[in-house]
Design a protein around this motif. Structure first.
Motif, PDB file in Angstrom:
ATOM      1  N   VAL A   1       0.861  -1.191   0.000  1.00 13.86           N
ATOM      2  CA  VAL A   1       0.000   0.000   0.000  1.00 13.86           C
ATOM      3  C   VAL A   1       0.889   1.230   0.000  1.00 13.86           C
ATOM      4  N   LEU A   2       0.337   2.327  -0.498  1.00 15.27           N
ATOM      5  CA  LEU A   2       1.087   3.582  -0.585  1.00 15.27           C
ATOM      6  C   LEU A   2       0.672   4.586   0.471  1.00 15.27           C
ATOM      7  N   GLU A   3      -0.438   4.313   1.153  1.00 14.28           N
ATOM      8  CA  GLU A   3      -0.935   5.230   2.186  1.00 14.28           C
ATOM      9  C   GLU A   3      -1.396   4.428   3.396  1.00 14.28           C
ATOM     10  N   GLY A   4      -1.496   5.097   4.534  1.00 18.32           N
ATOM     11  CA  GLY A   4      -2.000   4.456   5.735  1.00 18.32           C
ATOM     12  C   GLY A   4      -0.887   3.937   6.630  1.00 18.32           C
ATOM     13  N   PRO A   5      -1.262   3.312   7.753  1.00 15.17           N
ATOM     14  CA  PRO A   5      -0.267   2.876   8.751  1.00 15.17           C
ATOM     15  C   PRO A   5       0.666   1.768   8.273  1.00 15.17           C
ATOM     16  N   LYS A   6       0.290   1.039   7.223  1.00 15.41           N
ATOM     17  CA  LYS A   6       1.141  -0.055   6.728  1.00 15.41           C
ATOM     18  C   LYS A   6       1.933   0.332   5.491  1.00 15.41           C
ATOM     19  N   ALA A   7       1.940   1.593   5.143  1.00 16.25           N
ATOM     20  CA  ALA A   7       2.716   2.065   3.999  1.00 16.25           C
ATOM     21  C   ALA A   7       4.190   2.162   4.383  1.00 16.25           C
ATOM     22  N   GLY A   8       5.037   2.234   3.381  1.00 19.51           N
ATOM     23  CA  GLY A   8       6.453   2.449   3.619  1.00 19.51           C
ATOM     24  C   GLY A   8       7.308   1.199   3.634  1.00 19.51           C
ATOM     25  N   LYS A   9       6.713   0.043   3.312  1.00 15.07           N
ATOM     26  CA  LYS A   9       7.478  -1.208   3.364  1.00 15.07           C
ATOM     27  C   LYS A   9       7.727  -1.814   1.974  1.00 15.07           C
ATOM     28  N   LEU A  10       7.396  -1.094   0.918  1.00 14.01           N
ATOM     29  CA  LEU A  10       7.488  -1.667  -0.421  1.00 14.01           C
ATOM     30  C   LEU A  10       8.904  -2.085  -0.788  1.00 14.01           C
ATOM     31  N   ARG A  11       9.903  -1.392  -0.291  1.00 19.64           N
ATOM     32  CA  ARG A  11      11.286  -1.725  -0.652  1.00 19.64           C
ATOM     33  C   ARG A  11      11.832  -2.879   0.169  1.00 19.64           C
ATOM     34  N   SER A  12      11.057  -3.356   1.122  1.00 18.96           N
ATOM     35  CA  SER A  12      11.526  -4.479   1.934  1.00 18.96           C
ATOM     36  C   SER A  12      11.196  -5.801   1.260  1.00 18.96           C
ATOM     37  N   ALA A  13      11.848  -6.874   1.752  1.00 23.66           N
ATOM     38  CA  ALA A  13      11.553  -8.228   1.280  1.00 23.66           C
ATOM     39  C   ALA A  13      10.561  -8.926   2.199  1.00 23.66           C
ATOM     40  N   GLY A  14      10.028  -8.187   3.176  1.00 24.52           N
ATOM     41  CA  GLY A  14       9.050  -8.756   4.077  1.00 24.52           C
ATOM     42  C   GLY A  14       9.655  -9.260   5.374  1.00 24.52           C
ATOM     43  N   ARG A  15       8.830  -9.999   6.117  1.00 26.70           N
ATOM     44  CA  ARG A  15       9.262 -10.555   7.396  1.00 26.70           C
ATOM     45  C   ARG A  15       9.410 -12.069   7.282  1.00 26.70           C
ATOM     46  N   PRO A  16      10.136 -12.689   8.221  1.00 21.05           N
ATOM     47  CA  PRO A  16      10.358 -14.134   8.126  1.00 21.05           C
ATOM     48  C   PRO A  16       9.050 -14.912   7.983  1.00 21.05           C
ATOM     49  N   GLY A  17       9.061 -15.911   7.104  1.00 14.34           N
ATOM     50  CA  GLY A  17       7.898 -16.775   6.968  1.00 14.34           C
ATOM     51  C   GLY A  17       7.719 -17.624   8.216  1.00 14.34           C
ATOM     52  N   LEU A  18       6.568 -18.219   8.348  1.00 17.08           N
ATOM     53  CA  LEU A  18       6.338 -19.137   9.462  1.00 17.08           C
ATOM     54  C   LEU A  18       7.434 -20.198   9.476  1.00 17.08           C
ATOM     55  N   CYS A  19       7.911 -20.540  10.660  1.00 18.18           N
ATOM     56  CA  CYS A  19       8.936 -21.576  10.846  1.00 18.18           C
ATOM     57  C   CYS A  19      10.335 -21.109  10.468  1.00 18.18           C
ATOM     58  N   VAL A  20      10.485 -19.865   9.993  1.00 14.60           N
ATOM     59  CA  VAL A  20      11.790 -19.374   9.565  1.00 14.60           C
ATOM     60  C   VAL A  20      12.308 -18.347  10.570  1.00 14.60           C
ATOM     61  N   GLU A  21      13.588 -18.446  10.910  1.00 20.17           N
ATOM     62  CA  GLU A  21      14.252 -17.492  11.780  1.00 20.17           C
ATOM     63  C   GLU A  21      15.324 -16.780  10.967  1.00 20.17           C
ATOM     64  N   ILE A  22      15.392 -15.455  11.106  1.00 19.95           N
ATOM     65  CA  ILE A  22      16.338 -14.637  10.359  1.00 19.95           C
ATOM     66  C   ILE A  22      17.243 -13.886  11.335  1.00 19.95           C
ATOM     67  N   LYS A  23      18.521 -13.817  10.994  1.00 20.74           N
ATOM     68  CA  LYS A  23      19.419 -12.927  11.719  1.00 20.74           C
ATOM     69  C   LYS A  23      20.371 -12.275  10.725  1.00 20.74           C
ATOM     70  N   ILE A  24      20.871 -11.093  11.091  1.00 19.49           N
ATOM     71  CA  ILE A  24      21.822 -10.357  10.265  1.00 19.49           C
ATOM     72  C   ILE A  24      23.142 -10.346  11.022  1.00 19.49           C
ATOM     73  N   VAL A  25      24.213 -10.815  10.358  1.00 20.58           N
ATOM     74  CA  VAL A  25      25.480 -10.980  11.067  1.00 20.58           C
ATOM     75  C   VAL A  25      26.613 -10.235  10.362  1.00 20.58           C
ATOM     76  N   ASP A  26      27.676  -9.949  11.146  1.00 21.66           N
ATOM     77  CA  ASP A  26      28.867  -9.336  10.567  1.00 21.66           C
ATOM     78  C   ASP A  26      29.813 -10.421  10.067  1.00 21.66           C
ATOM     79  N   ALA A  27      31.008 -10.027   9.615  1.00 20.62           N
ATOM     80  CA  ALA A  27      31.941 -10.973   9.016  1.00 20.62           C
ATOM     81  C   ALA A  27      32.405 -12.034  10.004  1.00 20.62           C
TER      82      ALA A  27
END
Length: 519
Positions: free
Chosen positions: A323-349
């Motif tokens: 969506v382009l307006e409203g409280p859920k706008a602003g996430k279009l450039r993201s890849a979304g959130r982890p799917g069910l059963c999936v855990e995500i972390k961001i790590v350094d080298a």
């Protein structure tokens, strides 16, 4: 968890519901179950034993769908073949996987015969086309008709379900080993994220060998939906099938979406049934996404991000966030959130988790992770660390848990939805007698998202043209991996103190005006 459970359930609960539509063939779930069981019997009759590999080289069809389920039913392992590969790449993957049965259709009859001639391990070639069966090949429909149905072997859990080949960092494709548990779990997560029901009519427009469509194949079947097939993507044919078969869902890569929006038929076809457009396999430019949302206002958009090593799901961005307006706008450039059963972390080298908003490597774990790379323990150990798949993608997570992909840590290009590892292309380039040194990078491209670009220094006294370089590569690797542009230079390429080519420096002029280093 076993993939064939979906066939058993659909045949038991809705035996007369439409299962598959392919051209003028329409089959219902009771018939599809019987055909799957018969094809499994035929494979066993041809000598297929526990864990044997069965390869499929074909365009999309209802027979491809049946193979996906008949192979595990026969206690074997499926090996989908990339339809864009060269014969040399097919030969490599057949020899690497040890496949003993090869199934081909009309489009790949000649390639299949060439592969057979070079692979002594292939015992039988099954013809799954619609014409006259060539001499020396077995007829798919005759096998199904002649053999009695056999009980399901019950292959399940951690048993190997398929070997899915992806690009190789060392110049050769890697076979990703996926279990029944990993594919089953990922498909369940996909179905939940897309909100599938038994009323879904899924159109196979993306290639079925690709796990993006493979995941949807399993997911739509788990939920008891119907499958509609087109051999390969064509925008006008796509719209015709959506209208004629009342298609509700399809998965497209961004290049396909661009072709769809440019198709004159879009304005004239009744596509009111089209509920969900799932996109993925490569980043979607925000401008293209906004244009698609404007042209398809009654269709909900879903982004699925992942990779073969995750069977393939990592994150999902559902329609409520498109969506382009409203409280859920602003996430279009993201890849979304982890799917069910999936855990995500961001790590350094060093493998340490970084704070929210900081860029690092995206890692994922869950029951959807791969078993490893076939016959490649060293590469497995590098990618699969303590149960975490290191994706090779650089990104960050915001405070709401949405993941943003901004760069690639692995030396990989995504062009038209296909992964291209630079090492594969460089390996081919260096086989040209006039090439002294080379580097392959991805550069922004309006049509393909990114294009494969080669920078070459010829040997002293040697003259070579861009066309010659590209033609040379097409003999050795798939067309989509070949350079689309070539830069011939006289001076040596920039190198580090250790003698490594500095691709960061080579990429910089092409990406200078971009907000992220993927396109």
């Amino acid at each position: 968890m076993y993939l064939t459970q979906a066939i058993h359930r659909a045949a038991a609960t809705t035996p007369n519901a439409v299962a598959t539509i392919c051209g003028n063939r329409t089959r219902r779930w009771a018939e599809v179950k019987d055909r799957v069981a018969r094809l499994a019997g035929a494979l066993k009759g041809l000598g297929v034993e526990t864990g044997d590999r069965v390869a499929m080289l074909s365009m999309n069809s209802d027979r491809y769908f049946e193979v996906y389920f008949a192979v595990p039913w026969a206690d074997a392992v499926v090996v989908p073949m990339n339809v864009r590969w060269s014969v040399a790449e097919h030969v490599y993957s057949i020899k690497d996987s040890g496949a003993t049965i090869l199934i081909v259709d009309d489009a790949f009859l000649a390639a299949g015969l060439a592969v057979r001639d070079e692979c002594e391990g292939i015992r039988h070639v099954i013809y799954a086309g619609d014409g006259q069966t060539p001499a020396g090949l077995l007829d798919y429909e005759a096998l199904v008709a002649a053999v009695a149905a056999v009980p399901d072997a019950g292959r399940a859990g951690s048993d190997l379900a398929g070997i899915f080949y992806t690009g190789g960092t060392t110049g050769f494709p890697k076979g990703v080993m996926l279990s029944h548990q990993s594919l089953w779990t990922s498909s369940l997560c996909i179905g939940a994220g897309i909100r599938l029901t038994s009323s879904v009519r899924y159109l196979h427009a993306a290639p079925m060998f690709h796990l993006a469509d493979g995941g949807m194949t399993y997911a739509a079947t788990m939920f008891g939906g119907s499958h509609v097939f087109m051999p390969s993507f064509d925008a006008a044919a796509f719209l015709s099938l959506v209208e004629g078969e009342r298609v509700t869902h399809a998965l497209l890569v961004p290049t396909m979406i661009r072709l769809l929006l440019d198709c004159p038929d879009l304005a004239h076809r009744d596509i009111s049934s089209f509920e969900r457009l799932i996109y993925g396999a490569s980043p979607m430019a925000e401008a293209l996404l906004r244009a698609a949302m404007e042209r398809l206002p009654n269709t909900g958009f879903v982004q699925a991000y992942g990779q073969t090593e995750l069977s393939p799901l990592a994150t999902i961005l559902g329609p409520e966030w498109h969506v382009l307006e409203g409280p859920k706008a602003g996430k279009l450039r993201s890849a979304g959130r982890p799917g069910l059963c999936v855990e995500i972390k961001i790590v350094d080298a060093a493998g340490r988790e970084v704070p929210r908003g900081s860029v690092g490597e995206v890692c994922a774990r869950g029951p959807n992770t791969m078993l490893g790379y076939w016959n490649k323990p060293e590469q497995t150990a590098t990618t699969l660390v303590d149960g975490w798949v290191h994706t090779g993608d650089g990104g960050y997570a915001d405070e709401d848990g949405f993941v943003y992909i901004v760069d690639r840590i692995k030396d990989m290009i995504v062009s038209g939805g296909e992964n291209v590892f630079s090492a594969e292309v460089e390996n081919a380039l260096m086989q040209h007698p006039a090439v002294s040194e080379c580097a392959v990078i991805g550069v922004p491209d309006e049509k393909w998202g990114e294009r494969v670009h080669a920078i070459i220094v010829p040997k002293d006294g040697q003259a070579v043209t861009s066309d010659e370089i590209i033609a040379h590569c097409k003999v050795l690797i798939a067309g989509y991996k070949c350079p689309r542009s070539v830069d011939l230079r006289i001076e040596a390429l920039p190198k580090s103190g250790a003698g490594k080519i500095l691709k960061v420096d080579l990429r910089q002029p092409y990406w200078a005006d971009k907000s992220r280093n993927v396109n």
